[in-house]
Scaffold this motif. Sequence first.
Motif, short mmCIF file in Angstrom:
data_model
loop_
_atom_site.label_atom_id
_atom_site.label_comp_id
_atom_site.label_asym_id
_atom_site.label_seq_id
_atom_site.Cartn_x
_atom_site.Cartn_y
_atom_site.Cartn_z
N LEU A 15 0.98 -1.02 0.11
CA LEU A 15 -0.13 0.14 0.04
C LEU A 15 0.89 1.09 0.08
CD1 LEU A 15 -3.01 -0.99 2.66
CD2 LEU A 15 -2.92 -0.94 -0.03
N LEU A 16 0.48 2.20 -0.77
CA LEU A 16 0.99 3.41 -0.87
C LEU A 16 0.36 4.69 -0.46
CD1 LEU A 16 3.84 4.82 -2.28
CD2 LEU A 16 2.59 4.90 -4.23
N LEU A 26 -5.51 11.93 2.82
CA LEU A 26 -4.64 11.00 2.77
C LEU A 26 -5.18 9.48 2.51
CD1 LEU A 26 -1.64 10.35 2.81
CD2 LEU A 26 -1.86 10.09 5.20
N ILE A 27 -5.24 8.73 1.57
CA ILE A 27 -5.38 7.59 1.21
C ILE A 27 -4.58 6.66 0.84
CG2 ILE A 27 -7.91 8.66 0.42
CD1 ILE A 27 -6.93 7.93 -2.37
N GLU A 28 -5.09 5.27 1.06
CA GLU A 28 -3.96 4.08 0.85
C GLU A 28 -4.27 3.36 -0.48
OE1 GLU A 28 -3.53 1.91 4.38
OE2 GLU A 28 -1.70 3.00 4.91
N ALA A 34 -0.60 3.15 -8.61
CA ALA A 34 0.13 4.38 -8.68
C ALA A 34 1.25 4.35 -9.80
CB ALA A 34 0.62 5.03 -7.14
N VAL A 35 1.84 3.28 -9.83
CA VAL A 35 2.99 3.14 -10.79
C VAL A 35 2.66 2.91 -12.12
CG1 VAL A 35 4.82 1.55 -11.28
CG2 VAL A 35 4.53 2.29 -8.82
N PHE A 49 -9.02 10.08 -10.12
CA PHE A 49 -7.57 10.80 -10.58
C PHE A 49 -6.69 9.81 -10.68
CE2 PHE A 49 -7.43 10.03 -6.07
CZ PHE A 49 -6.10 9.83 -5.91
N ILE A 50 -5.66 10.30 -11.49
CA ILE A 50 -4.59 9.31 -11.66
C ILE A 50 -3.38 10.05 -11.11
CG2 ILE A 50 -2.98 8.65 -13.70
CD1 ILE A 50 -5.40 8.76 -15.44
N PHE A 51 -2.70 9.09 -10.29
CA PHE A 51 -1.44 9.56 -9.65
C PHE A 51 -0.35 9.76 -10.47
CE2 PHE A 51 2.76 8.54 -7.76
CZ PHE A 51 2.74 9.37 -6.77
N ARG A 52 0.01 11.08 -10.34
CA ARG A 52 1.24 11.51 -11.37
C ARG A 52 2.46 12.04 -10.25
NH1 ARG A 52 -0.48 11.96 -16.63
NH2 ARG A 52 -2.92 12.51 -16.65
N LYS A 53 3.53 11.47 -10.20
CA LYS A 53 4.75 12.22 -9.58
C LYS A 53 5.09 13.45 -9.87
CE LYS A 53 9.46 11.13 -8.24
NZ LYS A 53 10.69 10.60 -8.61
N ASP A 54 5.21 14.54 -8.99
CA ASP A 54 5.59 15.76 -9.21
C ASP A 54 7.22 15.94 -9.50
OD1 ASP A 54 3.26 17.08 -9.22
OD2 ASP A 54 3.49 17.87 -6.94
#
Length: 55
Positions: A15-16, A26-28, A34-35, A49-54
């Motif tokens: 979990l991330l 904050l969610i797990e 995510a990756v 939503f889609i996780f994107r690394k800043d």
Amino acid sequence: MFKKFGRSQCQIKKLLKVICPLCNRLIEVPMYKAVNGELIECPECKKNFIFRKDT
């Protein structure tokens, strides 16, 4: 002669912790979601939503 290697999908089940960009909670989520850039649904605001690394 040369083989092309495509990106393989992440299979890690850890979990991330991610902050929802819509409601700032904050969610797990499973790391593979995510990756791999899969759609994540926030359990608080029920929006996707889609996780994107800043960078």
